[in-house]
Motif scaffolding. Sequence first.
Motif, short mmCIF file in Angstrom:
data_model
loop_
_atom_site.label_atom_id
_atom_site.label_comp_id
_atom_site.label_asym_id
_atom_site.label_seq_id
_atom_site.Cartn_x
_atom_site.Cartn_y
_atom_site.Cartn_z
N PHE A 73 3.97 -14.52 3.73
CA PHE A 73 5.24 -14.06 4.30
C PHE A 73 5.27 -14.14 5.83
N LEU A 74 4.14 -14.54 6.42
CA LEU A 74 4.00 -14.53 7.89
C LEU A 74 4.42 -13.19 8.47
N ALA A 75 3.98 -12.12 7.79
CA ALA A 75 4.36 -10.77 8.22
C ALA A 75 3.34 -9.76 7.70
N PRO A 76 2.65 -9.04 8.58
CA PRO A 76 1.75 -7.98 8.11
C PRO A 76 2.51 -6.85 7.44
N GLU A 77 3.81 -6.74 7.73
CA GLU A 77 4.62 -5.70 7.09
C GLU A 77 4.63 -5.85 5.57
N ALA A 78 4.61 -7.10 5.10
CA ALA A 78 4.59 -7.33 3.66
C ALA A 78 3.33 -6.75 3.03
N ALA A 79 2.19 -6.91 3.72
CA ALA A 79 0.94 -6.36 3.21
C ALA A 79 0.96 -4.84 3.20
N VAL A 80 1.57 -4.24 4.20
CA VAL A 80 1.67 -2.77 4.24
C VAL A 80 2.44 -2.26 3.02
N LEU A 81 3.55 -2.90 2.71
CA LEU A 81 4.36 -2.48 1.55
C LEU A 81 3.60 -2.66 0.24
N VAL A 82 2.98 -3.81 0.08
CA VAL A 82 2.25 -4.10 -1.16
C VAL A 82 1.12 -3.10 -1.37
N PHE A 83 0.33 -2.87 -0.34
CA PHE A 83 -0.84 -2.02 -0.52
C PHE A 83 -0.48 -0.55 -0.65
N THR A 84 0.60 -0.14 -0.04
CA THR A 84 1.04 1.24 -0.24
C THR A 84 1.38 1.48 -1.70
N VAL A 85 2.11 0.57 -2.31
CA VAL A 85 2.50 0.71 -3.71
C VAL A 85 1.29 0.57 -4.63
N VAL A 86 0.49 -0.47 -4.43
CA VAL A 86 -0.65 -0.74 -5.31
C VAL A 86 -1.67 0.39 -5.25
N LEU A 87 -2.01 0.83 -4.05
CA LEU A 87 -3.03 1.87 -3.91
C LEU A 87 -2.53 3.23 -4.41
N LEU A 88 -1.23 3.47 -4.28
CA LEU A 88 -0.67 4.71 -4.81
C LEU A 88 -0.77 4.73 -6.34
N ILE A 89 -0.43 3.62 -6.98
CA ILE A 89 -0.54 3.53 -8.44
C ILE A 89 -1.99 3.68 -8.88
N GLN A 90 -2.90 2.99 -8.18
CA GLN A 90 -4.31 3.08 -8.56
C GLN A 90 -4.84 4.50 -8.42
#
Length: 208
Positions: free
Chosen positions: A78-95
């Motif tokens: 995505f050429l954006a670290p913001e995308a990684a922030v969103l993904v990892f917030t959701v994934v790590l919360l579920i885990q």
Amino acid sequence: MHIPDGFIPIAQCLIYYVILIVALYFSVKWAKSNLDEKRIPLLAVLAAGIFAIMSMNMPIPFGTSGHMVGGALVAIVFLAPEAAVLVFTVVLLIQALIFGDGGLTALAANVINMGIIGGAVGLYTFKALNTKIGNYPAVGIAAWLATVLAALACAIEMSIAGTFPINIGIPSMVLYHLFIGIIEAVLTVVVVAALDKFRPDLLAWNKN
């Protein structure tokens, strides 16, 4: 690399949560401006893939766990670290909530390590190298470095917390992830190359 509850004092966790809240604010603003009906499914697919690779854990002496991360992959696509922030917030919360992997008090620290540090290091390493050595070699190096530095940050955080001495934590975490990072580099290049070949319209670098 998942830090569980109890490894970091609450006061230190609160500092990490402040950082995460600020990062999420800018990430949501980015998402509103940049995600559309074509890119949202891609983000979801990458999140599912990251969930899967992070589930393959190996225990690390004096550390937490070792596994591939995926922060660089999301940020580069995505050429954006913001995308990684969103993904990892959701994934790590579920885990943390469903699988007991990581913890709620340490959630912000885990997102900082894998999403913010992993994403930012991955993207800006890629940007620094891609015009010099080509896109795919730059992707591989960026993914490897992002994994190693995320592990280093994890070790430093737990040393500050008093969980274990830094002279034990850094070798334990970093040494394992030097090798895990090689696997992540190969996997990241394979995924990015596949997108570039079959769906180049989904790679942000093809729009620049």
